[in-house]
Write a protein that holds these residues in place. Structure first.
Motif, PDB file in Angstrom:
ATOM      1  N   ALA A   1      40.098  36.870  34.817  1.00 23.25           N
ATOM      2  CA  ALA A   1      41.435  36.462  35.041  1.00 23.25           C
ATOM      3  C   ALA A   1      41.547  36.081  36.455  1.00 23.25           C
ATOM      4  O   ALA A   1      42.298  34.903  37.011  1.00 23.25           O
ATOM      5  CB  ALA A   1      42.515  37.406  34.836  1.00 23.25           C
TER       6      ALA A   1
ATOM      7  N   LEU B   1      47.331  40.939  30.826  1.00 17.42           N
ATOM      8  CA  LEU B   1      46.255  41.397  29.904  1.00 17.42           C
ATOM      9  C   LEU B   1      46.722  42.831  29.435  1.00 17.42           C
ATOM     10  O   LEU B   1      47.122  43.596  30.111  1.00 17.42           O
ATOM     11  CB  LEU B   1      44.884  41.755  30.999  1.00 17.42           C
ATOM     12  CG  LEU B   1      44.643  40.684  31.867  1.00 17.42           C
ATOM     13  CD1 LEU B   1      43.492  40.976  32.549  1.00 17.42           C
ATOM     14  CD2 LEU B   1      44.475  39.125  31.391  1.00 17.42           C
TER      15      LEU B   1
ATOM     16  N   ALA C   1      46.911  46.807  38.199  1.00 20.21           N
ATOM     17  CA  ALA C   1      46.398  47.559  37.108  1.00 20.21           C
ATOM     18  C   ALA C   1      46.922  48.871  36.679  1.00 20.21           C
ATOM     19  O   ALA C   1      47.116  49.472  37.591  1.00 20.21           O
ATOM     20  CB  ALA C   1      44.691  47.656  37.503  1.00 20.21           C
TER      21      ALA C   1
ATOM     22  N   ALA D   1      47.323  44.003  34.359  1.00 15.99           N
ATOM     23  CA  ALA D   1      46.447  44.406  33.474  1.00 15.99           C
ATOM     24  C   ALA D   1      46.813  45.788  32.800  1.00 15.99           C
ATOM     25  O   ALA D   1      46.869  46.745  33.615  1.00 15.99           O
ATOM     26  CB  ALA D   1      45.044  44.623  33.980  1.00 15.99           C
TER      27      ALA D   1
ATOM     28  N   ALA E   1      37.679  41.627  32.072  1.00 13.48           N
ATOM     29  CA  ALA E   1      38.682  40.856  31.774  1.00 13.48           C
ATOM     30  C   ALA E   1      39.359  40.631  33.260  1.00 13.48           C
ATOM     31  O   ALA E   1      39.758  39.460  33.279  1.00 13.48           O
ATOM     32  CB  ALA E   1      39.746  41.663  30.799  1.00 13.48           C
ATOM     33  N   ILE E   2      39.412  41.602  34.013  1.00 15.74           N
ATOM     34  CA  ILE E   2      40.150  41.263  35.255  1.00 15.74           C
ATOM     35  C   ILE E   2      39.394  40.160  35.927  1.00 15.74           C
ATOM     36  O   ILE E   2      39.874  39.430  36.728  1.00 15.74           O
ATOM     37  CB  ILE E   2      40.537  42.527  36.148  1.00 15.74           C
ATOM     38  CG1 ILE E   2      41.465  43.584  35.315  1.00 15.74           C
ATOM     39  CG2 ILE E   2      40.739  42.169  37.642  1.00 15.74           C
ATOM     40  CD1 ILE E   2      41.490  44.768  36.015  1.00 15.74           C
TER      41      ILE E   2
ATOM     42  N   VAL F   1      44.269  45.706  27.419  1.00 20.19           N
ATOM     43  CA  VAL F   1      42.625  45.816  27.178  1.00 20.19           C
ATOM     44  C   VAL F   1      42.434  47.367  27.363  1.00 20.19           C
ATOM     45  O   VAL F   1      43.067  48.046  27.670  1.00 20.19           O
ATOM     46  CB  VAL F   1      42.103  44.879  28.199  1.00 20.19           C
ATOM     47  CG1 VAL F   1      42.250  45.532  29.661  1.00 20.19           C
ATOM     48  CG2 VAL F   1      40.595  45.050  27.906  1.00 20.19           C
TER      49      VAL F   1
ATOM     50  N   VAL G   1      46.679  41.383  41.729  1.00 19.72           N
ATOM     51  CA  VAL G   1      46.529  42.150  40.347  1.00 19.72           C
ATOM     52  C   VAL G   1      47.154  43.442  40.490  1.00 19.72           C
ATOM     53  O   VAL G   1      47.025  44.317  41.369  1.00 19.72           O
ATOM     54  CB  VAL G   1      44.857  42.260  40.328  1.00 19.72           C
ATOM     55  CG1 VAL G   1      44.598  43.167  38.917  1.00 19.72           C
ATOM     56  CG2 VAL G   1      44.241  41.044  40.362  1.00 19.72           C
TER      57      VAL G   1
ATOM     58  N   ALA H   1      37.871  46.368  30.940  1.00 19.16           N
ATOM     59  CA  ALA H   1      38.973  46.100  31.615  1.00 19.16           C
ATOM     60  C   ALA H   1      38.457  45.311  33.015  1.00 19.16           C
ATOM     61  O   ALA H   1      38.918  44.293  33.240  1.00 19.16           O
ATOM     62  CB  ALA H   1      39.568  47.232  32.286  1.00 19.16           C
TER      63      ALA H   1
ATOM     64  N   ILE I   1      45.814  48.732  31.004  1.00 23.47           N
ATOM     65  CA  ILE I   1      44.578  49.408  30.559  1.00 23.47           C
ATOM     66  C   ILE I   1      44.659  50.500  29.672  1.00 23.47           C
ATOM     67  O   ILE I   1      45.424  51.678  30.210  1.00 23.47           O
ATOM     68  CB  ILE I   1      43.561  49.554  31.580  1.00 23.47           C
ATOM     69  CG1 ILE I   1      43.613  48.416  32.581  1.00 23.47           C
ATOM     70  CG2 ILE I   1      42.576  50.321  31.185  1.00 23.47           C
ATOM     71  CD1 ILE I   1      42.841  48.592  33.899  1.00 23.47           C
TER      72      ILE I   1
ATOM     73  N   TRP J   1      44.731  39.097  25.172  1.00 23.02           N
ATOM     74  CA  TRP J   1      44.097  40.211  24.634  1.00 23.02           C
ATOM     75  C   TRP J   1      42.574  40.003  24.695  1.00 23.02           C
ATOM     76  O   TRP J   1      42.162  39.114  23.731  1.00 23.02           O
ATOM     77  CB  TRP J   1      44.609  40.409  23.211  1.00 23.02           C
ATOM     78  CG  TRP J   1      45.879  40.995  23.119  1.00 23.02           C
ATOM     79  CD1 TRP J   1      46.454  42.342  23.046  1.00 23.02           C
ATOM     80  CD2 TRP J   1      47.233  40.267  22.887  1.00 23.02           C
ATOM     81  NE1 TRP J   1      47.714  42.359  23.009  1.00 23.02           N
ATOM     82  CE2 TRP J   1      48.212  41.049  22.686  1.00 23.02           C
ATOM     83  CE3 TRP J   1      47.325  38.726  22.568  1.00 23.02           C
ATOM     84  CZ2 TRP J   1      49.463  40.520  22.406  1.00 23.02           C
ATOM     85  CZ3 TRP J   1      48.568  38.302  22.592  1.00 23.02           C
ATOM     86  CH2 TRP J   1      49.846  39.298  22.563  1.00 23.02           C
TER      87      TRP J   1
ATOM     88  N   ILE K   1      48.458  38.995  37.960  1.00 24.98           N
ATOM     89  CA  ILE K   1      48.175  39.579  36.997  1.00 24.98           C
ATOM     90  C   ILE K   1      48.357  40.915  36.622  1.00 24.98           C
ATOM     91  O   ILE K   1      48.360  41.762  37.639  1.00 24.98           O
ATOM     92  CB  ILE K   1      46.410  39.307  37.250  1.00 24.98           C
ATOM     93  CG1 ILE K   1      45.914  37.848  37.270  1.00 24.98           C
ATOM     94  CG2 ILE K   1      45.672  40.230  36.049  1.00 24.98           C
ATOM     95  CD1 ILE K   1      44.725  37.863  37.885  1.00 24.98           C
TER      96      ILE K   1
END
Length: 318
Positions: free
Chosen positions: A51, A37, A93, A64, A47-48, A39, A91, A44, A66, A122, A62
């Motif tokens: 996902a 992702l 991030a 992300a 979106a997470i 973002v 995840v 954020a 950010i 996106w 994932i």
């Protein structure tokens, strides 16, 4: 489990994930893909969450990215989420600051799962040509969402010149139920040609434009796209045939009414789909969506727009 790693690098994050797996078994290896992702901070967490919802159907890693402020010095703060805080995924991030915000690919590559497909999403604003973006070049599928852009219709039409196989947009995915209902209705007797069609939806509703383009391309008939005020979603579709029209009207965000000549009106569930539901659908396939590509490149230009808008107090979803 949530682990914060301030002022770090992608290679250090990758080492920490290996340590977690060896020490706690917290990071599972049974992932089917990497979902990236890209973002801004404000969008954020939503979106997470979307996902994570999709990961229950498609276990994945994932990543992300950010984007923080581009001012100041280069820095990256990382956060690893596993277990209940990450759905059926893991995840990572990565919050980037300074000049690093312009180079997300440099923090993504060290964290990609080896020998697994890559999908990039996106959730809001996207590059003009996703396939030419450095992060987009890593992916088999590239997912955008024109509806989440500041100017949805303009964003959708911007996708036309830059389309490459593997691109798709969640404005198209939101139409799956509408398309299935219309196809099923046309598959019932009498088997007549459609003379003309009309799609009514919000003025900024990109899904309505795509639906009109799909009908024009599939039915090879004149299709009118009417822009309605007072709504932000898709309101109705009408297909005119010799025996009478087939119509789907959705006055709210849950139920629609399907009408056809010689048949009783039928109420059908047609709920507004979430980003997580649409994302899960897109992750079911990693090959190009050829129908979307044809509708985007050829179908959009075949629809006709009415100069007069339809005023309504109803609020319909996409």
């Amino acid at each position: 489990m949530i682990i914060d790693i301030p002022s770090t690098s992608a290679s250090d994050v990758a080492k920490r994930m290996v340590e977690l797996r060896e020490k706690h078994g917290a990071v599972a290896l049974g992932r089917v893909l990497t979902l990236v992702l890209v973002v801004d901070e404000d969008d954020a967490e939503d979106a997470i969450a979307s996902a994570n919802h999709a990961s229950h159907e498609h276990p994945c890693r994932i990543i992300a990215v950010i984007r923080g402020t581009s001012r100041g010095s280069t820095r990256m703060d990382a956060q690893i989420r596993v277990g209940g805080d990450a759905g059926a995924s893991e995840v990572v991030a990565l919050r980037t600051f300074g000049p690093l915000t312009a180079h997300p690919v440099s923090v993504v590559v060290p964290l990609l799962l080896p020998d697994n497909p890559v999908v990039v999403w996106w959730p809001t604003e996207a590059p003009a040509v996703p396939a030419d973006d450095p992060v987009g070049q890593l992916a088999q599928r590239r997912i955008t969402d024109a509806a989440a852009c500041k100017r949805p219709i303009a964003a959708l039409h911007d996708r036309v010149s830059g389309y490459q196989p593997g691109d798709t947009d969640l404005a198209w995915t939101r139409l799956t139920l509408w398309r299935a209902l219309l196809a099923a209705a046309l598959d019932q007797p009498p088997y007549e040609s459609v003379r003309s069609a009309r799609v009514v939806g919000g003025a900024d509703n990109a899904s309505a434009d795509l639906l009109a383009g799909w009908l024009a391309l599939t039915l090879d008939c004149p299709v009118t796209r009417t822009k309605a005020t007072g709504v932000d979603g898709l309101l109705s579709v009408r297909l005119d045939r010799e025996s009478g029209p087939i119509a789907i009207e959705r006055p709210d965000e849950e139920l629609a009414v399907l009408t056809a000549p010689g048949r009783a009106d039928r109420r059908v569930a047609l709920p507004r789909r979430t980003a997580g539901e649409c994302l899960a659908e897109e992750l079911r396939r990693l090959d190009p969506d050829d129908i979307y590509g044809e509708v985007l490149v050829q179908g959009l230009s075949r629809q006709e727009e009415t100069g007069k808008t339809t005023r309504t107090k109803a609020k319909a979803g996409r």
